[in-house]
Scaffold this motif. Sequence first.
Motif, mmCIF file in Angstrom:
data_model
loop_
_atom_site.group_PDB
_atom_site.id
_atom_site.type_symbol
_atom_site.label_atom_id
_atom_site.label_comp_id
_atom_site.label_asym_id
_atom_site.label_seq_id
_atom_site.Cartn_x
_atom_site.Cartn_y
_atom_site.Cartn_z
ATOM 1 N N GLY A 191 0.711 -1.250 -0.003
ATOM 2 C CA GLY A 191 -0.001 -0.015 0.041
ATOM 3 C C GLY A 191 0.910 1.195 -0.106
ATOM 4 N N SER A 217 -0.759 -8.725 1.104
ATOM 5 C CA SER A 217 -1.403 -8.751 2.315
ATOM 6 C C SER A 217 -2.647 -7.958 2.358
ATOM 7 C CB SER A 217 -0.570 -8.369 3.545
ATOM 8 O OG SER A 217 -0.244 -6.931 3.254
ATOM 9 N N LEU A 218 -2.794 -7.116 1.539
ATOM 10 C CA LEU A 218 -4.220 -6.224 1.540
ATOM 11 C C LEU A 218 -4.864 -6.376 0.077
ATOM 12 C CD1 LEU A 218 -2.615 -2.908 2.444
ATOM 13 C CD2 LEU A 218 -4.030 -4.462 3.709
ATOM 14 N N THR A 219 -5.928 -6.551 -0.090
ATOM 15 C CA THR A 219 -6.698 -6.529 -1.226
ATOM 16 C C THR A 219 -6.546 -5.411 -2.113
ATOM 17 O OG1 THR A 219 -8.894 -5.647 -0.521
ATOM 18 C CG2 THR A 219 -8.578 -8.160 -0.139
ATOM 19 N N GLU A 222 -8.583 -2.688 -0.636
ATOM 20 C CA GLU A 222 -8.055 -2.137 0.591
ATOM 21 C C GLU A 222 -6.690 -1.080 0.344
ATOM 22 O OE1 GLU A 222 -8.647 -5.748 3.777
ATOM 23 O OE2 GLU A 222 -7.197 -5.811 2.607
ATOM 24 N N ARG A 223 -6.107 -1.750 -0.570
ATOM 25 C CA ARG A 223 -4.879 -0.863 -1.444
ATOM 26 C C ARG A 223 -5.524 0.553 -1.828
ATOM 27 N NH1 ARG A 223 -3.213 -5.708 -3.488
ATOM 28 N NH2 ARG A 223 -2.835 -4.493 -5.682
ATOM 29 N N ARG A 226 -6.718 2.881 0.738
ATOM 30 C CA ARG A 226 -5.538 3.498 1.495
ATOM 31 C C ARG A 226 -5.008 4.579 0.735
ATOM 32 N NH1 ARG A 226 -0.741 0.011 4.170
ATOM 33 N NH2 ARG A 226 -2.382 -0.476 5.793
#
Length: 245
Positions: A191, A217-219, A222-223, A226
């Motif tokens: 991210g 680690s982030l979808t 989600e990225r 952010r």
Amino acid sequence: MRRRSPAAVVCAAVILLAGCAGAARERTGTDGRGQSPAHASSDVRGPARGGLPPVVDHVRTRDRVVFLTYDDGAERDPRFVGLVRERRLPVSMFLTDSVVGPGYGHFARLRAVGASIQNHTLDHPALRGLPYAGQRAEICGQQHKLRSRFGIRPRLFRPPYGTYDTTTLRAAADCGITSVVLWRASLGTDGELTYTRGRPGLRPGDIISVPSGEPASLTLTERTVRLLREIEGKGLRVGRLEDHL
């Protein structure tokens, strides 16, 4: 009065920027998966000679906008469609046919909520150094695929890994491409943004690349959320890239 040849006029103009010899050299690079693409100091790395499409990584604009571009099409997070719809995000999806595979329906849904669909070749090869016929087949082949899938003819093209040469620009122009799009910022799987040139930090006109296909680690949603917080925290918004090129 002696008239200078068109080549001399072009060369004289280029000398003011970087020197004819430097302007004639072909740029190379890789994407965020390896080394960063080689970027010129100017925002538009063209227009190339002979009416070829310009190569851009940053758009000069007075609007406080940045541009979100997504590569390949490997990540098909269903929540991302909802995010694009709810936030009315004018994202650009640069698709590779062999990566998307049977997932074109997902991108049809994204297009229906405002995303644009653009060209990233059929099979994602590093184009620099390939013969014209091979480069044209990769670019025009994906143009035909996208036209058959969506009824569109993309104007924007991103070369895989950010590598290209003059042959790439010729082939892209012959396939109907009007701009070759690189990036100044790239979003990592964690991210975080990294920058290919200039000072770190987003600024108006930046083109941001969001690669796909790497373990994260982030979808994707989600990225992106952010990233949107960082964009908005700097008083910027997401613009539609096609409207500014």
